[in-house]
Scaffold this active site. Structure first.
Site, PDB file in Angstrom:
ATOM      1  N   ASN A  46      20.926 -24.060  -7.065  1.00  0.00           N
ATOM      2  CA  ASN A  46      19.666 -24.821  -7.021  1.00  0.00           C
ATOM      3  C   ASN A  46      18.988 -24.822  -8.391  1.00  0.00           C
ATOM      4  O   ASN A  46      19.095 -23.865  -9.168  1.00  0.00           O
ATOM      5  CB  ASN A  46      18.726 -24.304  -5.924  1.00  0.00           C
ATOM      6  CG  ASN A  46      18.480 -22.819  -5.934  1.00  0.00           C
ATOM      7  OD1 ASN A  46      19.321 -22.038  -6.367  1.00  0.00           O
ATOM      8  ND2 ASN A  46      17.334 -22.409  -5.450  1.00  0.00           N
ATOM      9  N   VAL A  47      18.332 -25.945  -8.669  1.00  0.00           N
ATOM     10  CA  VAL A  47      17.661 -26.152  -9.959  1.00  0.00           C
ATOM     11  C   VAL A  47      16.221 -26.557  -9.654  1.00  0.00           C
ATOM     12  O   VAL A  47      15.968 -27.677  -9.191  1.00  0.00           O
ATOM     13  CB  VAL A  47      18.369 -27.264 -10.773  1.00  0.00           C
ATOM     14  CG1 VAL A  47      17.636 -27.517 -12.081  1.00  0.00           C
ATOM     15  CG2 VAL A  47      19.836 -26.900 -11.030  1.00  0.00           C
ATOM     16  N   GLU A  48      15.302 -25.628  -9.875  1.00  0.00           N
ATOM     17  CA  GLU A  48      13.903 -25.901  -9.532  1.00  0.00           C
ATOM     18  C   GLU A  48      13.162 -26.543 -10.703  1.00  0.00           C
ATOM     19  O   GLU A  48      13.693 -26.683 -11.809  1.00  0.00           O
ATOM     20  CB  GLU A  48      13.239 -24.593  -9.064  1.00  0.00           C
ATOM     21  CG  GLU A  48      13.904 -24.082  -7.795  1.00  0.00           C
ATOM     22  CD  GLU A  48      13.198 -22.903  -7.154  1.00  0.00           C
ATOM     23  OE1 GLU A  48      12.353 -22.245  -7.810  1.00  0.00           O
ATOM     24  OE2 GLU A  48      13.489 -22.641  -5.962  1.00  0.00           O
ATOM     25  N   GLU A  59      23.450 -27.759  -2.906  1.00  0.00           N
ATOM     26  CA  GLU A  59      24.442 -28.684  -2.348  1.00  0.00           C
ATOM     27  C   GLU A  59      24.315 -30.067  -2.987  1.00  0.00           C
ATOM     28  O   GLU A  59      25.318 -30.737  -3.265  1.00  0.00           O
ATOM     29  CB  GLU A  59      24.256 -28.828  -0.830  1.00  0.00           C
ATOM     30  CG  GLU A  59      24.318 -27.533  -0.048  1.00  0.00           C
ATOM     31  CD  GLU A  59      22.942 -26.901   0.136  1.00  0.00           C
ATOM     32  OE1 GLU A  59      22.201 -26.748  -0.853  1.00  0.00           O
ATOM     33  OE2 GLU A  59      22.612 -26.549   1.275  1.00  0.00           O
ATOM     34  N   CYS A  93      19.802 -27.838   4.123  1.00  0.00           N
ATOM     35  CA  CYS A  93      18.596 -28.564   4.532  1.00  0.00           C
ATOM     36  C   CYS A  93      18.985 -29.993   4.926  1.00  0.00           C
ATOM     37  O   CYS A  93      20.095 -30.467   4.658  1.00  0.00           O
ATOM     38  CB  CYS A  93      17.561 -28.569   3.409  1.00  0.00           C
ATOM     39  SG  CYS A  93      17.865 -29.791   2.128  1.00  0.00           S
ATOM     40  N   CYS A  96      20.211 -32.361   2.133  1.00  0.00           N
ATOM     41  CA  CYS A  96      21.557 -32.009   1.658  1.00  0.00           C
ATOM     42  C   CYS A  96      22.623 -32.436   2.660  1.00  0.00           C
ATOM     43  O   CYS A  96      23.730 -32.812   2.261  1.00  0.00           O
ATOM     44  CB  CYS A  96      21.649 -30.510   1.388  1.00  0.00           C
ATOM     45  SG  CYS A  96      20.753 -30.045  -0.104  1.00  0.00           S
TER      46      CYS A  96
HETATM   47  N1  THU Z   1      17.674 -24.655  -1.197  1.00  0.00           N
HETATM   48  C1  THU Z   1      18.960 -25.028  -1.463  1.00  0.00           C
HETATM   49  O1  THU Z   1      19.416 -24.951  -2.617  1.00  0.00           O
HETATM   50  N2  THU Z   1      19.721 -25.476  -0.437  1.00  0.00           N
HETATM   51  C2  THU Z   1      19.294 -25.578   0.848  1.00  0.00           C
HETATM   52  O2  THU Z   1      20.035 -26.089   1.693  1.00  0.00           O
HETATM   53  C3  THU Z   1      17.985 -25.064   1.234  1.00  0.00           C
HETATM   54  C4  THU Z   1      17.070 -24.718   0.116  1.00  0.00           C
HETATM   55  C5  THU Z   1      16.830 -24.205  -2.312  1.00  0.00           C
HETATM   56  C6  THU Z   1      15.724 -25.155  -2.691  1.00  0.00           C
HETATM   57  C7  THU Z   1      14.724 -24.233  -3.373  1.00  0.00           C
HETATM   58  O3  THU Z   1      15.079 -24.118  -4.731  1.00  0.00           O
HETATM   59  C8  THU Z   1      14.959 -22.906  -2.682  1.00  0.00           C
HETATM   60  O4  THU Z   1      16.187 -22.997  -1.994  1.00  0.00           O
HETATM   61  C9  THU Z   1      13.863 -22.520  -1.698  1.00  0.00           C
HETATM   62  O5  THU Z   1      13.679 -23.510  -0.749  1.00  0.00           O
END
Ligand code: THU
Length: 141
Positions: A46-48, A59, A93, A96
């Site tokens: 994940n890349v925030e 994903e 989620c 995704c």
């Molecule tokens: N996140 C994912 O990378 N994939 C998911 O299916 C659910 C959530 C990440 C998004 C965010 O950076 C962190 O988890 C908290 O929600």
């Protein structure tokens, strides 16, 4: 002959990918690994973003990476893990699921999703997580 990556290989790849997450806001790292029929594995984390709502899930980044490398099908399995896998079982989620479904439908596959958690690995078909999915064929008149 090269086959699709096996479950343990895919989970290990997702765990390694999670180490590269950029998650300074949620501190929740996620790793994803896409396994293809020819044995290829594409990983991402994940890349925030400081504008929180623009953060990208692992994903989604993995699908974008794979498609930007020219892959358009053959998606056999996906492993998703939160952190090192010692937390609750992580299921993708909703967004995704839809993003994964596009790549799956392009190749006519229904990939297995390995949802990793501390006490179990849920093994579910994408069609189970996203029934009656909207996709490329839905746009045909
Ligand atoms: N996140 C994912 O990378 N994939 C998911 O299916 C659910 C959530 C990440 C998004 C965010 O950076 C962190 O988890 C908290 O929600």
């Amino acid at each position: 002959m090269t086959g699709a990556p096996d479950r343990e290989e895919l989970i290990a790849a997702a765990q390694a990918a999670a180490l590269l997450a950029y998650a300074p806001y949620s501190h929740f790292t996620v790793g994803a690994a896409l396994g293809f029929a020819d044995g290829r594995i594409v990983t991402a984390a994940n890349v925030e973003n400081a504008s929180y709502g623009l953060s990208l899930c692992a994903e989604t980044v993995a699908v974008a990476k794979a498609m930007a490398e020219g892959l358009r099908g053959g998606l056999q399995a996906v492993a998703v893990v939160g952190g090192d896998g010692s937390g609750p079982t992580l299921t993708p989620c909703g967004r995704c699921r839809q993003v994964l479904s596009e790549l799956a439908q392009l190749g006519g596959t229904d990939p297995l999703i390995y949802c990793v958690g501390e006490s179990e690995v849920l093994e579910l078909r994408l069609s189970h997580l996203l029934p009656l999915a909207f996709g490329p064929d839905s746009l045909e008149k």
